[in-house]
Design an enzyme around this catalytic site. Structure first.
Site, PDB file in Angstrom:
ATOM      1  N   GLY A  17       0.743  -1.184  -0.031  1.00 60.26           N
ATOM      2  CA  GLY A  17       0.120  -0.133   0.018  1.00 60.26           C
ATOM      3  C   GLY A  17       0.823   1.173   0.060  1.00 60.26           C
ATOM      4  O   GLY A  17       2.166   1.041  -0.162  1.00 60.26           O
ATOM      5  N   ALA A  49      -9.241   3.757  -0.336  1.00 67.08           N
ATOM      6  CA  ALA A  49      -9.830   5.096   0.014  1.00 67.08           C
ATOM      7  C   ALA A  49     -10.313   6.038  -0.724  1.00 67.08           C
ATOM      8  O   ALA A  49      -9.794   6.174  -1.865  1.00 67.08           O
ATOM      9  CB  ALA A  49      -8.194   5.717   0.708  1.00 67.08           C
ATOM     10  N   GLY A  51     -11.816   9.067   0.301  1.00 64.82           N
ATOM     11  CA  GLY A  51     -11.818  10.614   0.626  1.00 64.82           C
ATOM     12  C   GLY A  51     -10.689  11.493   0.133  1.00 64.82           C
ATOM     13  O   GLY A  51     -10.824  12.429  -0.524  1.00 64.82           O
ATOM     14  N   GLY A  52      -9.590  10.927   0.698  1.00 63.93           N
ATOM     15  CA  GLY A  52      -8.330  11.880   0.515  1.00 63.93           C
ATOM     16  C   GLY A  52      -7.241  11.884   1.492  1.00 63.93           C
ATOM     17  O   GLY A  52      -7.307  10.760   2.286  1.00 63.93           O
ATOM     18  N   GLU A 124     -14.036  17.215   5.898  1.00 67.81           N
ATOM     19  CA  GLU A 124     -14.604  16.053   6.513  1.00 67.81           C
ATOM     20  C   GLU A 124     -14.755  15.966   7.927  1.00 67.81           C
ATOM     21  O   GLU A 124     -14.296  17.184   8.708  1.00 67.81           O
ATOM     22  CB  GLU A 124     -13.619  14.833   5.961  1.00 67.81           C
ATOM     23  CG  GLU A 124     -13.554  14.578   4.607  1.00 67.81           C
ATOM     24  CD  GLU A 124     -12.698  13.580   4.316  1.00 67.81           C
ATOM     25  OE1 GLU A 124     -12.073  12.671   5.292  1.00 67.81           O
ATOM     26  OE2 GLU A 124     -12.583  13.149   3.078  1.00 67.81           O
ATOM     27  N   ASP A 225      -2.508  -9.814   9.464  1.00 65.32           N
ATOM     28  CA  ASP A 225      -1.457 -10.900   9.535  1.00 65.32           C
ATOM     29  C   ASP A 225      -0.190 -10.303  10.340  1.00 65.32           C
ATOM     30  O   ASP A 225       0.683 -10.684  10.990  1.00 65.32           O
ATOM     31  CB  ASP A 225      -1.031 -11.226   8.000  1.00 65.32           C
ATOM     32  CG  ASP A 225      -2.294 -12.033   7.575  1.00 65.32           C
ATOM     33  OD1 ASP A 225      -3.285 -11.830   7.953  1.00 65.32           O
ATOM     34  OD2 ASP A 225      -2.001 -12.474   6.502  1.00 65.32           O
ATOM     35  N   HIS A 246     -16.459   3.193  10.473  1.00 68.45           N
ATOM     36  CA  HIS A 246     -17.003   4.190   9.547  1.00 68.45           C
ATOM     37  C   HIS A 246     -18.468   4.373   9.710  1.00 68.45           C
ATOM     38  O   HIS A 246     -19.247   3.485   9.626  1.00 68.45           O
ATOM     39  CB  HIS A 246     -16.695   3.962   8.156  1.00 68.45           C
ATOM     40  CG  HIS A 246     -16.454   5.246   7.310  1.00 68.45           C
ATOM     41  ND1 HIS A 246     -17.593   5.600   6.843  1.00 68.45           N
ATOM     42  CD2 HIS A 246     -15.520   5.788   6.777  1.00 68.45           C
ATOM     43  CE1 HIS A 246     -17.261   6.822   6.199  1.00 68.45           C
ATOM     44  NE2 HIS A 246     -15.887   6.845   5.887  1.00 68.45           N
ATOM     45  N   ARG A 292     -15.776  10.807  13.520  1.00 76.60           N
ATOM     46  CA  ARG A 292     -16.314   9.758  13.335  1.00 76.60           C
ATOM     47  C   ARG A 292     -16.802   8.874  14.322  1.00 76.60           C
ATOM     48  O   ARG A 292     -17.949   7.905  14.132  1.00 76.60           O
ATOM     49  CB  ARG A 292     -15.394   8.645  12.524  1.00 76.60           C
ATOM     50  CG  ARG A 292     -14.965   9.063  11.020  1.00 76.60           C
ATOM     51  CD  ARG A 292     -13.993   8.374  10.231  1.00 76.60           C
ATOM     52  NE  ARG A 292     -13.833   8.697   8.853  1.00 76.60           N
ATOM     53  CZ  ARG A 292     -12.926   8.384   8.241  1.00 76.60           C
ATOM     54  NH1 ARG A 292     -12.230   7.200   8.653  1.00 76.60           N
ATOM     55  NH2 ARG A 292     -12.957   8.834   6.779  1.00 76.60           N
ATOM     56  N   HIS A 353     -13.764  -0.112  10.209  1.00 74.72           N
ATOM     57  CA  HIS A 353     -13.154   0.605   9.000  1.00 74.72           C
ATOM     58  C   HIS A 353     -11.551   0.603   9.495  1.00 74.72           C
ATOM     59  O   HIS A 353     -10.753   0.477   8.387  1.00 74.72           O
ATOM     60  CB  HIS A 353     -13.613   2.182   8.921  1.00 74.72           C
ATOM     61  CG  HIS A 353     -13.165   2.939   7.764  1.00 74.72           C
ATOM     62  ND1 HIS A 353     -13.158   2.538   6.525  1.00 74.72           N
ATOM     63  CD2 HIS A 353     -12.428   4.090   7.848  1.00 74.72           C
ATOM     64  CE1 HIS A 353     -12.574   3.489   5.880  1.00 74.72           C
ATOM     65  NE2 HIS A 353     -12.217   4.325   6.682  1.00 74.72           N
ATOM     66  N   ARG A 388      -9.143   7.777  14.895  1.00 76.39           N
ATOM     67  CA  ARG A 388      -8.475   8.627  13.740  1.00 76.39           C
ATOM     68  C   ARG A 388      -9.556   9.664  13.227  1.00 76.39           C
ATOM     69  O   ARG A 388     -10.667   9.588  12.885  1.00 76.39           O
ATOM     70  CB  ARG A 388      -8.263   7.735  12.785  1.00 76.39           C
ATOM     71  CG  ARG A 388      -7.483   8.318  11.581  1.00 76.39           C
ATOM     72  CD  ARG A 388      -7.064   7.225  10.728  1.00 76.39           C
ATOM     73  NE  ARG A 388      -7.924   6.403  10.023  1.00 76.39           N
ATOM     74  CZ  ARG A 388      -8.690   6.842   8.995  1.00 76.39           C
ATOM     75  NH1 ARG A 388      -8.554   8.189   8.526  1.00 76.39           N
ATOM     76  NH2 ARG A 388      -9.574   5.779   8.357  1.00 76.39           N
ATOM     77  N   LEU A 394      -4.089   8.366   5.194  1.00 76.45           N
ATOM     78  CA  LEU A 394      -2.936   8.245   4.174  1.00 76.45           C
ATOM     79  C   LEU A 394      -1.956   9.254   4.582  1.00 76.45           C
ATOM     80  O   LEU A 394      -0.858   9.197   4.133  1.00 76.45           O
ATOM     81  CB  LEU A 394      -3.895   8.677   2.911  1.00 76.45           C
ATOM     82  CG  LEU A 394      -4.879   7.718   2.316  1.00 76.45           C
ATOM     83  CD1 LEU A 394      -5.283   8.364   1.065  1.00 76.45           C
ATOM     84  CD2 LEU A 394      -4.288   6.514   1.959  1.00 76.45           C
TER      85      LEU A 394
END
Length: 404
Positions: A17, A49, A51-52, A124, A225, A246, A292, A353, A388, A394
């Site tokens: 990722g 992802a 949103g940004g 957001e 993992d 979420h 959230r 989420h 978060r 990100l």
């Protein structure tokens, strides 16, 4: 199942990722890199992802504001040093993504030169300013495209797809000190062979564990993992009790908890009961743009009190062309299930989420095991605390991938 000849490189990255590939691209300047991915890069959590990435970008914004928003969302359990470091290094991490080819959405400025463009900044939940850079509503996919292409262009990065990491190779502890990590045993799923991959430094970037829950926004490979391997090897882990839900996933039996980005609420979407009553103001003064955990608990409370299977999210009061332009993927996906965002509300429920805890690291990504590093969702830097802040995932992955 049999063992194959071992592989070796200077650096090993487990996970493909944003955190893993950012680290791999940087590490390639210092030596050879092997990247192990459980599936293809398109299945990384990053690719999902929408949103940004949150970063101070506007002259109207400030590091202090982003720091305070993050601390507030984390419910008093964030590490301030981690918050300050990651927030302040955010803009440079975003600029690096842009240099590597990421195309974030831009809009005309409306100034004297109509051809001049600037980055479109979303807002957001929990954010006091517009600071979320995005690529329409497919930000993760666009970042993965750019990073995958950048990694492929570097001859000393070798990517092994469809390899499942099994156990870390860790020396026996001596004199009370943990042994160093020298790589991993991995299963090549295409040949059913076990490979030993040796490295001088190992970066865990395996993402979260959403699939331990029945309903999750995460892909099937997000099964925890990395944190499990690190724990078995003796690494310190922390805050695993804090899993973020979420607030808004599409409620439909065939949708597999399809994520409805927080950016919809940032653009004015309203949560409603079946009779059309908006309810979030009763729970928080910021209503739909509360953190959230507040929004998810409010939805859960209303569902339980009223015996509902879902609540509604309504953006239909916004201009239809704007909705289709700003959220093309979400609009098309909802339409495929019979819901038109431009004409009425859609049914939503909360779903697991993001893993706020993980392998405990310092701000250089070092775990408690020598030569073992961690970055992204698998790691616990202290940025997120108990909850978060939207689009800080990100951000953390990009910054810590560079710092590792």
């Amino acid at each position: 199942m049999r063992h194959n000849a071992q592989l070796s490189s200077d650096f090993l990255v487990i996970g493909g990722g944003i955190a893993g590939l950012t680290f791999a691209i940087k590490a390639a300047d210092a030596g050879t890199v092997t990247v192990l991915t459980k599936a293809g890069s398109s299945e990384a959590n990053t690719a999902y992802a929408q949103g940004g990435i949150a970063s101070v970008w506007s002259v109207d914004d400030s590091f202090e504001s982003h720091i305070e928003d993050t601390l507030r969302a984390g419910a008093g359990l964030c590490d301030r040093a981690a918050v300050e470091t990651i927030v302040r290094e955010g803009p440079e991490a975003v600029r690096e993504l842009i240099r590597l080819g990421t195309r974030f959405t831009r809009v005309e400025t409306g100034g004297p030169d109509d051809s001049e463009l600037e980055y479109d900044l979303g807002k957001e939940g929990g954010h006091s300013h517009r600071r979320v850079l995005h690529a329409q509503d497919l930000t993760g996919r666009e970042i993965m495209r750019a990073l995958t292409e950048a990694a492929a262009a570097r001859p000393n990065i070798r990517t092994l797809e469809n390899h499942v990491a099994i156990n870390l190779l860790v020396e026996t502890a001596t004199a009370g000190k943990p042994g160093a990590c020298w790589g991993v045993y991995a299963l090549d799923r295409s040949t059913h062979e076990i490979r030993k991959v040796i490295s001088r430094a190992t970066m865990l970037a395996t993402g979260g564990a959403g699939k331990v829950y029945l309903y999750t926004t995460n892909p099937d490979i997000a099964s925890g993992d990395g944190v499990a391997m690190a724990y078995r090897a003796g690494a310190a882990v922390a805050n695993l009790e804090f899993y973020q839900f979420h607030p808004t996933c599409l409620y439909h039996p065939a949708a597999k908890s399809f994520l409805i980005s927080e950016a919809l609420r940032g653009e004015g979407a309203i949560l409603k009961l079946p009779d059309g009553t908006a309810f979030m103001k009763r729970y928080h003064p910021d209503a739909e743009l509360a953190p959230r955990d507040v929004v998810a608990r409010a939805i859960d409370s209303e569902m339980k009190r009223r015996g509902l299977d879902f609540v509604y999210l309504d953006l239909s009061h916004r201009d239809a062309d704007f909705i289709r332009r700003r959220f093309p993927n979400i609009f098309k996906r909802c339409l495929s299930f019979g819901y038109d965002l431009t004409k009425g509300p859609i049914p939503v429920v909360p779903a697991a989420h993001y893993m706020c805890g993980g392998v405990q690291t310092d701000l250089d990504g070092r775990s408690s095991i020598p030569r073992l590093y961690a970055a992204g969702e698998v790691a616990m830097t202290g940025l997120h605390g108990a909850n978060r802040l939207a689009s800080n995932s990100l951000l953390e992955a990009a910054v810590m991938g560079r710092r590792g």
